[in-house]
Design an enzyme around this catalytic site. Sequence first.
Site, PDB file in Angstrom:
ATOM      1  N   MET B   1      41.995  39.515  35.236  1.00  0.00           N
ATOM      2  CA  MET B   1      42.754  39.058  34.070  1.00  0.00           C
ATOM      3  C   MET B   1      41.822  38.965  32.857  1.00  0.00           C
ATOM      4  SD  MET B   1      45.237  35.823  33.927  1.00  0.00           S
ATOM      5  CE  MET B   1      46.957  36.198  33.969  1.00  0.00           C
ATOM      6  N   CYS B   2      41.069  37.911  32.704  1.00  0.00           N
ATOM      7  CA  CYS B   2      40.138  37.637  31.610  1.00  0.00           C
ATOM      8  C   CYS B   2      40.855  37.241  30.313  1.00  0.00           C
ATOM      9  CB  CYS B   2      39.225  38.812  31.275  1.00  0.00           C
ATOM     10  SG  CYS B   2      38.191  39.327  32.642  1.00  0.00           S
TER      11      CYS B   2
END
Lengths: 229, 315
Positions: B1-2
């Site tokens: 994701m980040c």
Amino acid sequence: MTAERVFDLSTHTVRELNQALHDVAGGTPSRFKVVNAMGDHALAVGIDAAVQVEIHGHVGYYCAGMNKHAVVTVHGNAATGLAENIMSGCVRVKGNASQSAAATGRGGLVVIEGDASARCGISMKGVDIVVHGSVGHMSAFMAQKGRLVVCGDAGAALGDSIYEAELYVRGKLADLGADCEEKEMTAEHRASLGILLREAAVDLDPGEFRRFGSARRLYHFNIDHADAY
Amino acid sequence: MCGIVGLFLKNRALESKLGELFEPMLLEMTQRGPDSTGFAIYRDPVPAGTVKLVLQHAAPDFDWSHVAALLTERFKADVDYRRIHTHCLLKLAAAEGAVRQYLHEALPAVAVVSAGQHIEIYKEVGLPGEVANSFGLKAMRGSHLIGHTRMATESAVTTAGSHPFSTGSDLCLVHNGSLSNHNRLRRKLEKAGAVFHTENDSEVAAQFFDIQMRQGASLEQALRNALTELDGFYTFTIGTSDGFAVLRDPIACKPAVMAETDDWVAMASEYRAIARLPGVASARLWEPEPATVYVWEGSGAAGRQLGSGPLAKAS
């Protein structure tokens, strides 16, 4: 009319709001006002009652997902996955919607008064979507049923790999996706589009729209080509 | 994701508040990336001929005076240094390349996190709140900040594998996504002189931009070239000494939202990260288009939006 319940998201949690919406007894009309939405995710998700919800502020992912019966209005923009898998009722956004608006929607109406970005109506299964502005690339990707109405322009690869669904575009079309083609706009289509536009509060002539749909070459097995498999 | 966030100040009067404005943006992205956190701040430029480095060593109580002494002796220059949590901010009058070379040979366990005249990068394994607090982000002043909260996919959760990535000369990059042609591109860049420090795909992108710009490309041109050379999913935010840029790949699966006022430009993976910035209610707010270059350069710069989505037929 029942009193309006106000949820201020600077003091209430999203869980409290959604629980209150889930606790509404069927058949009792209620009004909810949500203020200070600051991009929170999963607002007003999973409603199964004919309630009216007004959300003030921008909303995060999956707002009004799985909606049944409720009328949800967002006075702001909506992030990814607005009204995902909507079953019935109406979800209206006064601003813009991000990617995958009304994805997999099975019924009901989704109105976006601004623009919707990529993949609007991806895998739609019966929902009606009316976008006052434009939609981004890959909209109505793998659409199966329902109507996507774009009053502005449509981005690249509209209706790619479409099964069945009616797509209407009033403005410019970047290009069509695989197996999507222009269809004749008959009097019957104009009449039904006119009803949908009125329902979505859009004052436009259905005659200004072009219609697109499935060429049905991609998903039908053709017995004459059996040797090729 | 980040999660990625960036804040570029157009109004220099806000520089004293940069860290204070930025820290809540980074913390809001905790859910998107709880593995490691990092940020690049552009501040306190050193004069030409002087280099500013941020170094890191795995031992938390590493003796940085030893490094300073070695550098003083080697470069016959005064070394100004200061420990900041697990990192060390160090300045000396010497060429960046020569200092890097020396550190690489004499002190291989010391990592160069950033080098340039403006940039300072601080990054560490841990939750955004802990990392920001450890480095004292909130009190930092400067012109722009770019941050990243990492949910690891392509390589290990380590300090070196954290973002932002910088390969020198004040450029840094944060990335949300994953590149599919990074191995081939890595070999190509190595032939052009790039030295890689991690197995991370985002470092390949950082090296790509660095080499492009060393070869004379403008930030804008380097970004355009990235559209043809980099394959995969990406939303990038890139910082230079006086610039700030955003680029999304043509498919644009990875989220991004931007806002601009007369005072600042902000980007984030999600709106909630910018929802509390002053003046956001009247900001121009938009979702960056796929395969479109957004660049701001210089103080008070007007942003330029360049290019168009390649999925759309060329007109």
